[in-house]
Design a protein around this motif. Structure first.
Motif, PDB file in Angstrom:
ATOM      1  N   GLU A 191       0.832  -1.211   0.000  1.00 43.52           N
ATOM      2  CA  GLU A 191       0.000   0.000   0.000  1.00 43.52           C
ATOM      3  C   GLU A 191       0.863   1.256   0.000  1.00 43.52           C
ATOM      4  N   CYS A 192       1.929   1.242   0.745  1.00 43.09           N
ATOM      5  CA  CYS A 192       2.832   2.385   0.799  1.00 43.09           C
ATOM      6  C   CYS A 192       3.480   2.616  -0.563  1.00 43.09           C
ATOM      7  N   LEU A 193       3.909   1.546  -1.218  1.00 42.63           N
ATOM      8  CA  LEU A 193       4.500   1.684  -2.553  1.00 42.63           C
ATOM      9  C   LEU A 193       3.489   2.255  -3.543  1.00 42.63           C
ATOM     10  N   VAL A 194       2.249   1.784  -3.479  1.00 39.21           N
ATOM     11  CA  VAL A 194       1.200   2.313  -4.366  1.00 39.21           C
ATOM     12  C   VAL A 194       0.989   3.795  -4.085  1.00 39.21           C
ATOM     13  N   ARG A 236      14.256  20.537   8.030  1.00 31.14           N
ATOM     14  CA  ARG A 236      15.539  19.863   8.305  1.00 31.14           C
ATOM     15  C   ARG A 236      15.380  18.584   9.121  1.00 31.14           C
ATOM     16  N   ARG A 237      14.332  18.512   9.927  1.00 34.39           N
ATOM     17  CA  ARG A 237      14.124  17.312  10.745  1.00 34.39           C
ATOM     18  C   ARG A 237      13.398  16.216   9.975  1.00 34.39           C
ATOM     19  N   GLY A 238      12.718  16.572   8.895  1.00 30.48           N
ATOM     20  CA  GLY A 238      11.888  15.624   8.167  1.00 30.48           C
ATOM     21  C   GLY A 238      12.585  15.021   6.964  1.00 30.48           C
ATOM     22  N   ALA A 239      11.956  14.008   6.433  1.00 32.53           N
ATOM     23  CA  ALA A 239      12.485  13.337   5.243  1.00 32.53           C
ATOM     24  C   ALA A 239      11.319  12.938   4.349  1.00 32.53           C
ATOM     25  N   PHE A 240      11.643  12.760   3.092  1.00 34.15           N
ATOM     26  CA  PHE A 240      10.686  12.218   2.135  1.00 34.15           C
ATOM     27  C   PHE A 240      11.005  10.750   1.906  1.00 34.15           C
ATOM     28  N   ALA A 241       9.984   9.976   1.666  1.00 28.89           N
ATOM     29  CA  ALA A 241      10.159   8.611   1.169  1.00 28.89           C
ATOM     30  C   ALA A 241       9.975   8.692  -0.335  1.00 28.89           C
ATOM     31  N   VAL A 242      10.920   8.115  -1.067  1.00 27.88           N
ATOM     32  CA  VAL A 242      10.896   8.148  -2.527  1.00 27.88           C
ATOM     33  C   VAL A 242      10.932   6.717  -3.035  1.00 27.88           C
ATOM     34  N   VAL A 243       9.978   6.383  -3.878  1.00 28.37           N
ATOM     35  CA  VAL A 243       9.925   5.030  -4.424  1.00 28.37           C
ATOM     36  C   VAL A 243      11.060   4.858  -5.441  1.00 28.37           C
ATOM     37  N   THR A 244      11.730   3.714  -5.397  1.00 24.05           N
ATOM     38  CA  THR A 244      12.815   3.411  -6.335  1.00 24.05           C
ATOM     39  C   THR A 244      12.243   2.629  -7.524  1.00 24.05           C
TER      40      THR A 244
END
Length: 171
Positions: free
Chosen positions: A64-67, A115-123
């Motif tokens: 679900e996260c990948l979608v 600066r404290r956060g991040a993004f999740a990026v699908v590969t």
């Protein structure tokens, strides 16, 4: 996961009968049976989806996260957006993303605006895994091959009414 126990009777129908016997004809036995049926179907579907996703090294939650990431405009989302959209606690979202990172299906990149956060990026590997699971789920008709198109529409409509009544979203 093991096969569900195949009972020679419908335990939810039996529970409805016992409910009426215990609390009477005016009780909310129908609502209890409907709610219990929804929860049981959710258990059955999730077990099936996890088994299907598992053939590709995923759980359904990770799929679900990948979608979600693949559907996003830029192929990336913040942890808070992932949690919000998947309707899970932020800690659960972070855990899902960490496991996907460990599998090489997602990368964490700094958020230039936080600066404290991040993004999740699908590969690319994440997209490939997502496509494989999607093909398998579609081949299995999402575990609902016993329903006709009109029944899918009716079921979706009924469950949407429950979601609207629970203020799951603003229609």
């Amino acid at each position: 996961m093991s096969e569900p126990v195949r009972l020679p009777f419908d335990p939810i129908e039996r529970a409805r009968e016992l409910w009426v016997r215990r609390w009477g004809e005016g009780s909310r036995a129908d609502a209890m049976a409907s709610a219990t049926s929804v929860m049981r179907v959710q258990q059955l579907l999730l077990a099936r989806f996890d088994a299907i996703a598992g053939r590709n090294g995923l759980t359904f939650a990770r799929y679900e996260c990948l979608v979600l990431l693949a559907f996003s405009r830029e192929g990336r989302l913040s942890m808070s957006k992932i949690g919000e959209r998947l309707m899970v606690h932020p800690t659960s979202a972070t855990n899902i993303v960490q496991r996907l990172v460990a599998q090489g299906l997602v990368e964490r990149v700094p958020n230039p605006h936080d600066r404290r956060g991040a993004f999740a990026v699908v590969t690319d590997a994440g997209r490939a895994a997502m496509e494989a699971v999607t093909a398998d789920l579609e081949a299995a008709d999402f575990g609902l091959s016993m329903l006709e198109p009109a029944q899918h529409d009716a079921l979706f409509s009924l469950l949407r009414e429950v979601r609207v009544g629970a203020r799951d979203f603003t229609p």
